[in-house]
Design a protein around this motif. Sequence first.
Motif, short mmCIF file in Angstrom:
data_model
loop_
_atom_site.label_atom_id
_atom_site.label_comp_id
_atom_site.label_asym_id
_atom_site.label_seq_id
_atom_site.Cartn_x
_atom_site.Cartn_y
_atom_site.Cartn_z
N THR A 1 11.03 -10.82 -33.66
CA THR A 1 11.87 -12.04 -33.67
C THR A 1 11.07 -13.26 -34.16
O THR A 1 11.66 -14.27 -34.54
N TYR B 1 9.78 -17.08 -38.61
CA TYR B 1 9.21 -18.42 -38.46
C TYR B 1 7.89 -18.59 -39.19
O TYR B 1 7.43 -19.71 -39.40
N LYS C 1 9.44 -17.02 -24.58
CA LYS C 1 10.43 -15.92 -24.62
C LYS C 1 10.41 -15.11 -23.33
O LYS C 1 11.34 -14.38 -23.04
N LYS D 1 11.41 -25.38 -36.00
CA LYS D 1 12.61 -26.23 -36.00
C LYS D 1 12.96 -26.65 -34.56
O LYS D 1 12.09 -26.98 -33.80
N ASP D 2 14.25 -26.58 -34.22
CA ASP D 2 14.65 -26.92 -32.84
C ASP D 2 15.03 -25.67 -32.06
O ASP D 2 15.73 -25.76 -31.04
N ASP D 3 14.56 -24.50 -32.54
CA ASP D 3 14.91 -23.25 -31.86
C ASP D 3 14.24 -23.13 -30.49
O ASP D 3 14.66 -22.33 -29.65
#
Length: 756
Positions: free
Chosen positions: A321, A325, A376, A403-405
């Motif tokens: 996952t 990024y 996570k 980012k804003d994740d």
Amino acid sequence: MSLDLSILKQLNNILKNKGYYYKNFKSYLLPLKDKLPLEISQKIDNIITKENPETSELDDIVNDILLEIYSIKRGDYNRLKEPLVIKFSNFVKTLEQLKKIGIETAEDIIFHFPYKYDILSSSSNDRCVLTGTFEDSKIVKTKNGKKILEAVFKGDTGYFYGVWFNFNNRYPLLLLKKGENYNLYGKLQNFNGLPAIVHPEFLSTDELGKIRPVYLLPENVKDNLYLSLLKKVYMEYSEHIVETLPLRLIIKYGFLDLKNSLRYIHFPDNINEFKKYNLLSHRRFVYEELFYLQLGLFIRKNSYGEVRGIKFDIDKDILLTLKPYIPFKLTDAQKKALKDIFNDMKSSKQMNRLLQGDVGSGKTVVAFISGVLAVKNGYQVAFISPTEILAEQHYNNFKKLFKDDFSSCLITGSLKQKDKKYLKALVESGDISFIFGTHAILQEDTIFKNLGFVVIDEQHRFGVMQRKILIEKGYTPDILLMSATPIPRTLSLTFYGDLEISIIDQLPPGRKPITTKAFRQKEIGKVFDLVKEQIEKGFSAYFVYPLIDESDTLDLKAATQAYEQVAEFFGEDNVGILHGRMKAEEKNYLMNRFKNREIKILVSTTVIEVGVDVPHATVMVIENAERFGLSQLHQLRGRVGRGGDQSFCYLVYSDKISEDGLKRIKAMINYNDGFKLSEIDLEMRGPGDFFGTRQSGLPDLKFSNIIKDTDILLSAREDAFEILKEDPYLNKPENRILKEMLKFKWKDAYELVNIG
């Protein structure tokens, strides 16, 4: 009870051969009986009458002997910490002077060792003895009207002079009697074509052939007065000097006991004794210092391992996952570091790992990836930087990648109180996962909902006290320290022996080596032209200076003066000045203007040394480069070349450059590798200066030099490891000495033994 080596050897045999001892206890104990105090001797008599004593009884006897030998009574050792002025008030003026070099207690003076020894003989090199009968003397006047006393002596090999520029009617004239024999001691020189000693010392015949220790002392403390004081102190306190090394180590290395080691260092009787014991005695103190250092580090490390940490769940699916990024391929060294960190995170023990990497090697990305894995798993991450500028940079870089994740915030001192309060409330509720800031976010009233991972950037050490703060707040996060100061292996063992270490020794592909050139100060015009070329191509430049004003005793340019010179050439609107006396808001404002290309050149003192990331900056000019250390120069060079463009470092040096300064500059031109430069730096500066002022909580190294004493360091490390493997809390009688000495040598480590 004083140490008897025959007792030590017998005890060592017992401890090594417990099985044989239990079967043949009489043959082991009988030789010891008459050498021990009456109480223990009687116990031996009692046990020898038994046919089959219990092994516990036999162990008790051995423990009693060990405790008798190593009975460090707290009062005894504390006596050495008494101020000298209490018992030696007649030396009060000398003691006032000795305070200047840190000598105030009996312990201080007893462990202040000579830096060299003079052999009082005619065959010495630098200083020697000339023996002969006094023939005559005369007073000669120089052209300037000064008087010189010349005394002529006749020795076995001819005539020689004693010469005095300072003399009076009493000394040395009243001392000199014609036809009598004299021993003159001092530096051998030539005077009027004959051997001579200027201002000689007169030695008695008894002193010839003796060894005289020479100490580093304040200018107005005379050697003979100091030696007189030292002898009196040693006599007064010698009964309170207790053995500080375990018996097994004394026997293993053939060391002398502590009292004798000190005696042979301070008071060697003759040349044969000196040759036989002096080196061995010095080696003992080097070993002991490094042994206790390693012991303390291992105890600290073991105590971290006993803190129950967080067992993170890290599997392939979670790692996949993260792939979107990271827009670039990780180097093999980064992958290896991540593997180390993941293994720590998957363990139920708390992680305490140092991530070392050269400037620009990609440590921050490794820290980000590790932190995201913690998030996570449902935990929060604190990312701590030494300055607000760096904290903001890490925050912005994180936002660029992720980012804003993942929710994140920046908490700094310059935030308005209202905004700070709002963000802290979000941290406490768990609505923010990544918290960026300075050390204040750990020390202030920040409350985390679920802190699981802490990254500390650019700190030489994250000490016991900071960990204590975390534990007191109820947090036991995994801790990752990052350092861009490459450190040679021996120094890592010494200063980071309590941590696991991962090293990133590769730069990302495509990163171009920075071209480094050196220029004399008078060639500064050439440097300006080279910088101008880069500015015209749309790039930016740093000019770095060592100082902000000229009040310093060193004859250096101040950054303010330099600013005017640079601004005159490049135009005032293009140049800004950054220095250590500016407030945080002013620094941030100026750095942001530079990052946003509103100004093209930043004139600065070393405040931009660590971590600042401006991709369009391609030129680093370092003025008075000879005044910077190699590590500093390398760190400064690492501020450029952060983008993909060819970058340059120009070292400008003055005519006053020293030989060492020139060596540093040549090393910078020849090597881009920080680890190679760190080895050169360590060789040149020695370990004492390598870290500058270090807030490490480690004992000072007084006797050892870890460059020269690497073999002793490794032996000491191995011994400390073996002892703690057998006896982690130092509870065995033979190790009681170690626990006691840690109280005096390293308070932190002792507290951790107690916690254990």
